[in-house]
Design a protein around this motif. Structure first.
Motif, PDB file in Angstrom:
ATOM      1  N   TYR A  17       0.806  -1.217   0.000  1.00  0.00           N
ATOM      2  CA  TYR A  17       0.000   0.000   0.000  1.00  0.00           C
ATOM      3  C   TYR A  17       0.839   1.268   0.000  1.00  0.00           C
ATOM      4  N   TRP A  18       2.020   1.227   0.638  1.00  0.00           N
ATOM      5  CA  TRP A  18       2.791   2.452   0.836  1.00  0.00           C
ATOM      6  C   TRP A  18       3.389   3.004  -0.450  1.00  0.00           C
ATOM      7  N   LYS A  19       3.389   2.219  -1.521  1.00  0.00           N
ATOM      8  CA  LYS A  19       3.979   2.732  -2.757  1.00  0.00           C
ATOM      9  C   LYS A  19       3.115   3.824  -3.381  1.00  0.00           C
ATOM     10  N   ASP A  20       1.800   3.615  -3.442  1.00  0.00           N
ATOM     11  CA  ASP A  20       0.972   4.658  -4.046  1.00  0.00           C
ATOM     12  C   ASP A  20       0.172   5.428  -3.000  1.00  0.00           C
ATOM     13  N   ALA A  21       0.595   5.329  -1.752  1.00  0.00           N
ATOM     14  CA  ALA A  21      -0.044   6.117  -0.693  1.00  0.00           C
ATOM     15  C   ALA A  21       0.472   7.553  -0.715  1.00  0.00           C
ATOM     16  N   THR A  22      -0.365   8.471  -0.261  1.00  0.00           N
ATOM     17  CA  THR A  22       0.059   9.844  -0.006  1.00  0.00           C
ATOM     18  C   THR A  22       0.324   9.984   1.478  1.00  0.00           C
ATOM     19  N   PHE A  23       1.572  10.266   1.840  1.00  0.00           N
ATOM     20  CA  PHE A  23       1.967  10.481   3.229  1.00  0.00           C
ATOM     21  C   PHE A  23       1.891  11.986   3.519  1.00  0.00           C
ATOM     22  N   TYR A  24       1.534  12.320   4.740  1.00  0.00           N
ATOM     23  CA  TYR A  24       1.410  13.725   5.140  1.00  0.00           C
ATOM     24  C   TYR A  24       2.117  13.889   6.474  1.00  0.00           C
ATOM     25  N   GLN A  25       3.147  14.732   6.490  1.00  0.00           N
ATOM     26  CA  GLN A  25       3.906  14.948   7.718  1.00  0.00           C
ATOM     27  C   GLN A  25       3.262  16.027   8.571  1.00  0.00           C
ATOM     28  N   VAL A  57      -5.190  12.095   2.158  1.00  0.00           N
ATOM     29  CA  VAL A  57      -4.040  11.518   2.869  1.00  0.00           C
ATOM     30  C   VAL A  57      -4.298  10.053   3.189  1.00  0.00           C
ATOM     31  N   ASP A  58      -3.289   9.217   2.988  1.00  0.00           N
ATOM     32  CA  ASP A  58      -3.371   7.792   3.319  1.00  0.00           C
ATOM     33  C   ASP A  58      -2.614   7.445   4.594  1.00  0.00           C
ATOM     34  N   VAL A  59      -1.487   8.128   4.818  1.00  0.00           N
ATOM     35  CA  VAL A  59      -0.642   7.835   5.977  1.00  0.00           C
ATOM     36  C   VAL A  59      -0.208   9.146   6.612  1.00  0.00           C
ATOM     37  N   ILE A  60      -0.368   9.242   7.930  1.00  0.00           N
ATOM     38  CA  ILE A  60       0.061  10.421   8.677  1.00  0.00           C
ATOM     39  C   ILE A  60       1.397  10.098   9.341  1.00  0.00           C
ATOM     40  N   TRP A  61       2.381  10.929   9.074  1.00  0.00           N
ATOM     41  CA  TRP A  61       3.680  10.823   9.744  1.00  0.00           C
ATOM     42  C   TRP A  61       3.708  11.920  10.820  1.00  0.00           C
ATOM     43  N   VAL A  62       3.823  11.492  12.066  1.00  0.00           N
ATOM     44  CA  VAL A  62       3.839  12.423  13.192  1.00  0.00           C
ATOM     45  C   VAL A  62       5.282  12.631  13.641  1.00  0.00           C
ATOM     46  N   SER A  63       5.759  13.853  13.526  1.00  0.00           N
ATOM     47  CA  SER A  63       7.108  14.178  13.988  1.00  0.00           C
ATOM     48  C   SER A  63       7.203  13.955  15.495  1.00  0.00           C
ATOM     49  N   PRO A  64       8.423  13.934  16.067  1.00  0.00           N
ATOM     50  CA  PRO A  64       8.620  13.423  17.432  1.00  0.00           C
ATOM     51  C   PRO A  64       7.675  13.983  18.489  1.00  0.00           C
ATOM     52  N   ILE A  65       7.084  13.058  19.233  1.00  0.00           N
ATOM     53  CA  ILE A  65       6.165  13.418  20.327  1.00  0.00           C
ATOM     54  C   ILE A  65       6.602  12.801  21.650  1.00  0.00           C
ATOM     55  N   PHE A  66       7.727  12.081  21.665  1.00  0.00           N
ATOM     56  CA  PHE A  66       8.168  11.424  22.890  1.00  0.00           C
ATOM     57  C   PHE A  66       8.658  12.452  23.912  1.00  0.00           C
ATOM     58  N   ASP A  67       8.696  12.028  25.157  1.00  0.00           N
ATOM     59  CA  ASP A  67       9.144  12.901  26.237  1.00  0.00           C
ATOM     60  C   ASP A  67      10.542  13.428  25.940  1.00  0.00           C
ATOM     61  N   SER A  68      10.729  14.732  26.114  1.00  0.00           N
ATOM     62  CA  SER A  68      11.967  15.367  25.669  1.00  0.00           C
ATOM     63  C   SER A  68      12.156  16.707  26.354  1.00  0.00           C
ATOM     64  N   PRO A  69      13.400  17.111  26.597  1.00  0.00           N
ATOM     65  CA  PRO A  69      13.664  18.478  27.076  1.00  0.00           C
ATOM     66  C   PRO A  69      13.477  19.528  25.985  1.00  0.00           C
ATOM     67  N   GLY A 386       7.296   7.260  -7.449  1.00  0.00           N
ATOM     68  CA  GLY A 386       7.707   7.042  -6.069  1.00  0.00           C
ATOM     69  C   GLY A 386       6.568   7.332  -5.115  1.00  0.00           C
ATOM     70  N   THR A 387       6.851   7.228  -3.835  1.00  0.00           N
ATOM     71  CA  THR A 387       5.843   7.509  -2.802  1.00  0.00           C
ATOM     72  C   THR A 387       5.870   8.991  -2.473  1.00  0.00           C
ATOM     73  N   LEU A 388       4.701   9.615  -2.498  1.00  0.00           N
ATOM     74  CA  LEU A 388       4.580  11.060  -2.324  1.00  0.00           C
ATOM     75  C   LEU A 388       4.451  11.420  -0.847  1.00  0.00           C
ATOM     76  N   PHE A 389       5.249  12.399  -0.426  1.00  0.00           N
ATOM     77  CA  PHE A 389       5.190  12.938   0.932  1.00  0.00           C
ATOM     78  C   PHE A 389       4.880  14.429   0.857  1.00  0.00           C
ATOM     79  N   LEU A 390       3.830  14.840   1.556  1.00  0.00           N
ATOM     80  CA  LEU A 390       3.489  16.255   1.701  1.00  0.00           C
ATOM     81  C   LEU A 390       3.801  16.693   3.120  1.00  0.00           C
ATOM     82  N   TYR A 391       4.053  17.974   3.274  1.00  0.00           N
ATOM     83  CA  TYR A 391       4.308  18.541   4.603  1.00  0.00           C
ATOM     84  C   TYR A 391       3.192  19.525   4.945  1.00  0.00           C
ATOM     85  N   GLN A 392       2.804  19.573   6.197  1.00  0.00           N
ATOM     86  CA  GLN A 392       1.677  20.399   6.602  1.00  0.00           C
ATOM     87  C   GLN A 392       1.824  21.844   6.118  1.00  0.00           C
TER      88      GLN A 392
END
Length: 593
Positions: A17-25, A57-69, A386-392
């Motif tokens: 699925y990830w080949k023709d999915a649209t990813f959104y960061q 959008v098919d896949v949401i890429w979430v930038s880092p959300i882990f506990d951090s200073p 290729g696989t398309l990635f968009l940014y917010q």
């Protein structure tokens, strides 16, 4: 590497699925603030899932959300199994996964395992004593001394954020390695116990909760050369020298990535996309993304998106103008696969580490040119293999910070590091050039709050809140609400273009790429062919990337008299002797079927 064949529109296919999915960061700090603290959060993201689904959008890429200073916006992880409190909780992640999956969308998280925060418990143990069991989980070296007996670092390497890659730790009288900020000590992937802990604590933990995969940060920097020698002196004015050859694509890197896939990614059928810097040759990239190699599904290579930057380390922010022909050549270079290939590639022109595409590759000098050039950039992206990635914000044409804003508005550790280095040089010309370059290229431009509407704080945060970064001055004219129901808007065009990409996936996702007229500095044209389906289906993409009217490529000589216009960024479809007359910043796509 996932093998499940799935897509939202047409059910199961013979491709993952990830080949023709649209990813959104999503950059969560700047996407949507739900509670008025000025910091975007997971409930805010969840509240806009319908917006993302409606966009396509098919896949949401979430930038880092882990506990951090938050010394580097979450790329300095303190605890991989906790969420940074302003973002929400683990339960919010569970809701995000459930609600996204209910809408047919998948979710990947940002995996940062080249380094941790210095506040991570692993590093706290490692620095506690030389005989601690976790001492070797990080990279420690004794000091050197110069001819005068002055202590100096183990090597002369320069870090990505300016300054040395080594910090002296008084407690054990040794230096630790950090390719980035001193707050981000590098993990030692040579240690098998450390690697196992990474797999268990940072990957399986989240995959077991239902995460669909990872964007993997700095994926080719895990294997360092073990001789730890000085880099050649290329900047005689600095004690710290550019040295990516010491840590990129190192001697054991493919062993490590293959192990990661075998131990974790493959068993969970988790999608993986790695950040692959300083790897400018497709022959170097193929081993990472070859299906036979069983390492990663795809990677981000940065030659194209880094156009305009100087050298990756020293003069990175000394702006370098570039011609369209160079952009064409790099596009062609990284269209090195098609649907019959063992390897795969990605398509992207924005992310959290780069300035806005419409300001870098288009023309945002007037509202009219901004609208037209943003659509042409969209058409360029959606027609590439290729696989398309968009940014917010890309889908509404968000722009760089206004040139009137001062350096005080720049929050990023890299921006402030390069600026402070220029100031410390005492060279007024270097300071001027650095400020100019930051105005074009800084990572901050992509991180200002998302512009939802014309209400105070652009709808990112409620009225009265203080956003963590200043809201763009133009938010009342550039926002989702204004574009949502406007058929001539950039947002409406992105929806149409993403649909076109799905409908003609055989050409645009999986087709071969042939560049036309590589030396033309105004018009960017190429042919896409259906290779995978073994048909004679073709498309001609012709893009006027200038502010003047131009003649496009001869469409009928390639496609025949039956050439059909399927999309244009502007009204009108006039052909003269088989060639389209392209208005300023107009793009068109013709097909023969």
């Amino acid at each position: 590497m996932g093998s499940i064949s799935w897509d939202r529109q047409n059910g199961f296919t013979n491709e993952p699925y990830w080949k023709d999915a649209t990813f959104y960061q999503v950059y969560p700090a700047s996407f949507k603030d739900s509670n008025g603290d000025g910091w975007g959060d997971l409930p805010g993201l969840i509240s806009e899932l319908d917006y993302l689904s409606d966009l396509g959008v098919d896949v949401i890429w979430v930038s880092p959300i882990f506990d951090s200073p938050q010394k580097d916006m979450g790329y300095d992880v303190r605890d991989y199994q906790k969420i940074y409190a302003p973002y929400g909780s683990i339960e919010d992640v569970d809701v995000l996964l459930r609600e996204s999956h209910n809408r047919g969308m998948k979710v990947i998280l940002d995996l940062v395992v080249n380094h941790t925060s210095q506040e991570h418990e692993w590093f706290q143990e490692s620095r506690s004593s030389k005989d601690n069991p976790k001492r070797d989980w990080y990279i420690w070296k004794p000091p050197r001394y110069d001819a005068d007996g002055t202590r100096i670092p183990p090597t002369n390497w320069r870090s990505y954020f300016a300054g040395p890659t080594w910090t002296f730790d008084e407690h054990t009288q040794e230096y630790y390695l950090h390719l980035y900020a001193s707050d981000q000590p590098d993990l030692n992937w040579e240690n098998a116990a450390c690697r196992k802990a990474i797999y268990d604590n940072t990957m399986r933990f989240w995959l077991d909760r239902g995460v669909d995969g990872f964007r993997i940060d700095t994926v080719n920097k895990y294997s360092k050369r073990q001789d730890f020698v000085d880099a050649p002196v290329t900047d005689p004015n600095s004690p710290h020298q550019s040295a990516p050859e010491m840590w990129c694509n190192g001697p054991r890197i493919h062993e490590f990535i293959h192990e990661m896939n075998r131990e974790v990614l493959a068993p969970y059928e988790a999608v993986s996309v790695g950040e692959l810097s300083n790897t400018p040759d497709p022959r170097q990239v193929r081993p990472y993304v070859s299906a036979q190699a069983q390492e990663l599904d795809m990677v981000f290579e940065f030659s194209l998106i880094r156009l305009g930057t100087g050298n990756i380390l020293g003069p990175k922010y000394i702006y370098q103008p570039f011609p369209l022909s160079k952009m064409k050549t790099l596009t062609q270079k990284w269209q090195f696969v098609d649907g019959t290939d063992d390897a795969w590639t990605t398509v992207f022109v924005e992310n959290h580490d780069n300035a806005r595409a419409v300001c870098r590759f288009g023309d945002s000098s007037t509202p009219e040119l901004w609208n037209k050039s943003a659509k042409t950039i969209a058409l360029w992206q959606v027609t590439l293999t290729g696989t398309l990635f968009l940014y917010q914000g890309q889908e509404i044409g968000m722009t760089n910070m206004p040139s009137s804003w001062g350096i005080e508005e720049y929050k990023d550790v890299e921006s402030t590091g390069f600026y402070e280095e220029a100031v410390q040089s005492g060279d007024p010309e270097l300071i001027k050039k650095t400020l100019h370059g930051l105005g074009h290229l800084a990572r901050d431009h992509s991180r200002i709050p998302f512009q939802w509407d014309a209400s105070p704080n652009a709808g990112f945060a409620r009225e009265g809140a203080t956003p963590w970064m200043r809201v763009h001055d133009e938010y009342k004219s550039i926002n989702v609400a204004r574009q949502r129901d406007d058929p001539d808007s950039i947002l409406s065009f992105y929806k149409k273009a993403l649909t076109l990409r799905k409908e003609h996936r055989d050409l645009f996702v999986f087709g071969s790429f042939t560049l036309l007229d590589p030396e033309d500095e105004s018009v960017f044209s190429y042919v896409k062919r259906d290779i995978k389906g073994h048909t004679d289906k073709m498309a001609v993409v012709t893009l006027n990337m200038s502010g003047k009217q131009q003649m496009g490529t001869d469409v009928t000589s390639i496609l025949g008299d039956g050439a059909r216009l399927v999309v244009s960024t502007q009204e009108g479809s006039k052909l003269v002797d088989g060639r389209p007359v392209l208005k300023p910043w107009e793009g068109r796509v013709y097909v023969n079927h």
